[in-house]
Write a protein that holds these residues in place. Structure first.
Motif, short mmCIF file in Angstrom:
data_model
loop_
_atom_site.label_atom_id
_atom_site.label_comp_id
_atom_site.label_asym_id
_atom_site.label_seq_id
_atom_site.Cartn_x
_atom_site.Cartn_y
_atom_site.Cartn_z
N ILE A 149 34.27 35.52 40.77
CA ILE A 149 34.18 34.15 40.07
C ILE A 149 34.96 33.17 40.82
CG2 ILE A 149 34.61 32.92 37.94
CD1 ILE A 149 33.93 35.59 36.64
N ILE A 150 36.26 33.45 41.19
CA ILE A 150 36.95 32.47 41.64
C ILE A 150 36.49 32.07 42.93
CG2 ILE A 150 39.24 31.90 42.73
CD1 ILE A 150 40.44 33.73 40.61
N LEU A 151 35.94 33.03 43.99
CA LEU A 151 35.33 32.96 44.99
C LEU A 151 34.00 32.10 45.13
CD1 LEU A 151 35.51 33.47 48.16
CD2 LEU A 151 34.06 35.43 47.70
N LEU A 152 33.09 32.46 44.19
CA LEU A 152 32.00 31.62 43.96
C LEU A 152 32.18 30.21 43.53
CD1 LEU A 152 29.65 34.14 41.86
CD2 LEU A 152 29.68 33.34 44.23
N ALA A 153 33.25 29.92 42.72
CA ALA A 153 33.80 28.40 42.41
C ALA A 153 34.29 27.62 43.53
CB ALA A 153 34.84 28.68 41.24
N VAL A 154 35.17 28.44 44.62
CA VAL A 154 35.45 27.83 45.72
C VAL A 154 34.27 27.44 46.61
CG1 VAL A 154 36.67 28.22 47.76
CG2 VAL A 154 37.64 28.91 45.54
N VAL A 155 33.21 28.59 46.90
CA VAL A 155 32.06 28.04 47.49
C VAL A 155 31.41 27.15 47.09
CG1 VAL A 155 30.02 29.23 48.39
CG2 VAL A 155 31.79 30.58 48.44
N GLN A 156 31.28 27.16 45.89
CA GLN A 156 30.40 25.96 45.25
C GLN A 156 31.14 24.64 45.42
OE1 GLN A 156 27.42 26.28 43.78
NE2 GLN A 156 27.28 23.94 43.06
N ARG B 115 55.23 54.98 36.50
CA ARG B 115 55.08 53.65 37.34
C ARG B 115 54.10 53.60 38.63
NH1 ARG B 115 60.53 50.51 38.46
NH2 ARG B 115 59.02 49.15 39.23
N MET B 116 54.02 54.93 39.15
CA MET B 116 53.24 55.15 40.50
C MET B 116 51.91 55.33 40.19
SD MET B 116 56.19 56.80 42.62
CE MET B 116 54.99 57.26 43.79
N GLN B 117 51.41 55.63 38.89
CA GLN B 117 50.09 55.93 38.57
C GLN B 117 48.99 54.58 39.07
OE1 GLN B 117 49.72 56.61 34.60
NE2 GLN B 117 50.78 58.72 34.54
N GLY B 118 49.28 53.35 39.34
CA GLY B 118 48.40 52.47 39.77
C GLY B 118 47.37 51.99 38.78
N LEU B 119 46.41 51.20 39.07
CA LEU B 119 45.61 50.49 38.36
C LEU B 119 44.49 51.74 37.91
CD1 LEU B 119 45.05 47.08 40.14
CD2 LEU B 119 46.43 47.67 38.13
N SER B 120 43.78 51.48 36.87
CA SER B 120 42.68 52.24 36.47
C SER B 120 41.37 51.57 37.19
CB SER B 120 42.69 52.18 34.78
OG SER B 120 42.20 50.94 34.32
N LEU B 121 40.18 52.22 36.96
CA LEU B 121 39.15 51.84 37.64
C LEU B 121 38.64 50.44 36.70
CD1 LEU B 121 36.61 52.23 39.50
CD2 LEU B 121 35.77 53.60 37.62
N ILE B 122 38.94 50.69 35.34
CA ILE B 122 38.44 49.29 34.73
C ILE B 122 39.14 48.14 34.99
CG2 ILE B 122 38.29 48.30 32.24
CD1 ILE B 122 37.65 51.15 31.27
N GLU B 123 40.53 48.54 35.18
CA GLU B 123 41.28 47.11 35.52
C GLU B 123 40.99 46.68 36.94
OE1 GLU B 123 45.57 48.13 33.42
OE2 GLU B 123 44.86 49.38 35.17
N LEU B 124 40.66 47.54 37.85
CA LEU B 124 40.38 47.28 39.27
C LEU B 124 38.71 46.44 39.30
CD1 LEU B 124 40.76 47.48 42.47
CD2 LEU B 124 39.51 49.46 42.34
N ILE C 46 37.58 44.72 36.54
CA ILE C 46 37.76 43.46 36.23
C ILE C 46 38.60 42.26 37.25
CG2 ILE C 46 39.44 42.15 34.36
CD1 ILE C 46 39.29 44.49 32.42
N SER C 47 39.56 42.88 38.05
CA SER C 47 40.08 41.97 39.03
C SER C 47 39.05 41.79 39.84
CB SER C 47 41.16 42.87 39.58
OG SER C 47 41.96 43.32 38.86
N LEU C 48 38.21 42.51 40.49
CA LEU C 48 37.06 42.29 41.17
C LEU C 48 36.15 41.04 40.81
CD1 LEU C 48 36.20 45.60 42.75
CD2 LEU C 48 37.39 43.78 43.95
#
Length: 397
Positions: A28-35, A10-19, A21-23
């Protein structure tokens, strides 16, 4: 599986790919908010710019309509009616030639900026030039000197009249030539109509009217004395007035034009008033900004069909101040007394940039036949036009 092993997984955290994807999702959400914010800001600017333009244009039109309609008011009958039978029924002891700002024999006088007649194109600068335009008829030096910030390419109009509210004369002393008028002292505030120390007045009944400068005013006892001093020169009264019919009014003379304030970098509708204290010299007020955002003023005048001694009641001549001036060169005063309608065109802009794309519509800006080419400064601009009937010049009233 042991508890320790399970906790370690459980303490291993997120993988690079998951990170990554999250970014990406967050970006995308930030760009939508800015738009959305940008679109909302643009919509707000357009809405705010349009609201300010409409508000300022309404105030400017209301101001000009109210003032233009008063031109020619000289008591219970107008200046046109006073001069139908005899020119002597309308008199002014003020020297209009020496003091053009006080030429009450011309209740309305227009000045056409050179190159702004119908059919012309006018290019507007982001910072307008001032004080360089020539006018037809020529702008008198006294008026030109007072309008220090006038914008080039914009018309000018001078209006003179007796204020709408007067007070009855309760006693008349002195002589016909040099009268002393008494009125109810409690009504002094009505007579002065907001001016601190007025010296220009008019006395009128339904037969005649005289504009004059008071040599002395006593607000406590309610008396106004006339004598041949200062602006009156050697002129005296030629018309006598009777109790029960004569009224006293404050005389008003004002010039309206478009001026520019270099401090605020804003063009506005301005007013300069000409007056004098009792037994005082002629004074022009400082330019007074009435409504901001007015960039240009264009005026056309409708004249009565008959330019003779008696008007016909039909307004079928329309033209610039130059056309009015040339319609009756032998009697310019009569030519201006035959003006019964004024067409007003205002170009109004928002005080702040509204949207860059607004500049695309500026090619369609036309006022009284003048086409404007506006600067691409992002300001909202619109043209507003109206026709004002001089109610005191409506024949038969």
């Amino acid at each position: 599986m042991s508890r320790a092993s399970f906790s370690a997984r459980r303490m291993q955290g997120l993988s690079l790919i998951e990170l990554m994807i999250s970014l990406v999702i967050g970006l995308i959400i930030l760009l939508a908010v800015v738009q959305v914010f940008s679109a909302s800001r643009t919509a707000y600017q357009l809405s705010e710019g349009l609201a300010r333009v409409q508000e300022n244009s309404r105030f400017a039109m209301d101001t000009l309509q109210r003032e233009i309609r008063m031109a020619g008011h000289f008591g219970c009958t107008n200046d046109q009616a006073h001069t139908l039978e005899s020119l002597s029924t309308l008199q002014s002891t003020l020297d209009g030639a020496a003091n053009p700002g006080l030429d009450f024999m011309r209740s309305i006088q227009g000045y056409e900026a050179t190159g702004t007649e119908p059919g012309k194109t006018l290019t507007l600068a982001a910072t307008p030039a001032t004080g360089g335009t020539a006018y037809t008829p020529a702008l008198p030096t006294a008026i030109s000197s007072a309008l220090t910030n006038r914008v080039d390419g914009s018309d000018i109009i001078a209006l003179r009249y007796l204020m709408p509210d007067g007070v009855p004369i309760t006693a008349i002393g002195g002589t016909i030539q040099k009268p002393v008028y008494t009125f109810e002292a409690a009504r002094w505030s009505v007579l002065r109509s907001g001016v601190t120390n007025p010296g220009l007045f008019g006395v009128a009944d339904c037969g005649s009217a005289t504009v004059f400068q008071a040599s002395a005013v006593n607000a406590t006892t309610g008396t106004i004395t006339f004598d041949t001093v200062k602006l009156n020169g050697s002129r005296t009264f030629s018309n006598g007035y009777m109790l029960g019919q004569a009224m006293l009014y404050r005389a008003e003379s004002a010039v309206y034009y478009v001026g520019y304030d270099a401090t605020t970098k804003q063009s506005s509708l301005y007013r300069v008033r000409f007056g004098a204290a009792p037994n005082g010299d002629l004074v022009a007020s400082s330019p007074e900004a009435m409504v901001e955002g007015v960039e240009n003023l264009q005026l056309l005048y409708g004249q009565d069909r008959s330019l003779g001694a008696r008007p016909s009641g039909y307004i079928d001549r329309q033209g610039t101040a130059k056309a009015v001036q040339e319609s009756l060169p032998s009697d310019i005063g009569l030519a201006w007394r035959r003006v019964g309608v004024v067409q007003v065109g205002l170009l109004v802009s928002s005080p702040d940039p509204a949207a860059a794309r607004q500049a695309d519509s500026n090619a369609a800006l036309v006022s009284m036949g003048v086409t404007y080419t506006a600067p691409t400064d992002g300001r909202m601009r619109a043209v507003y036009q109206t026709t004002v009937a001089l109610r005191n010049r409506l024949f038969g009233n």
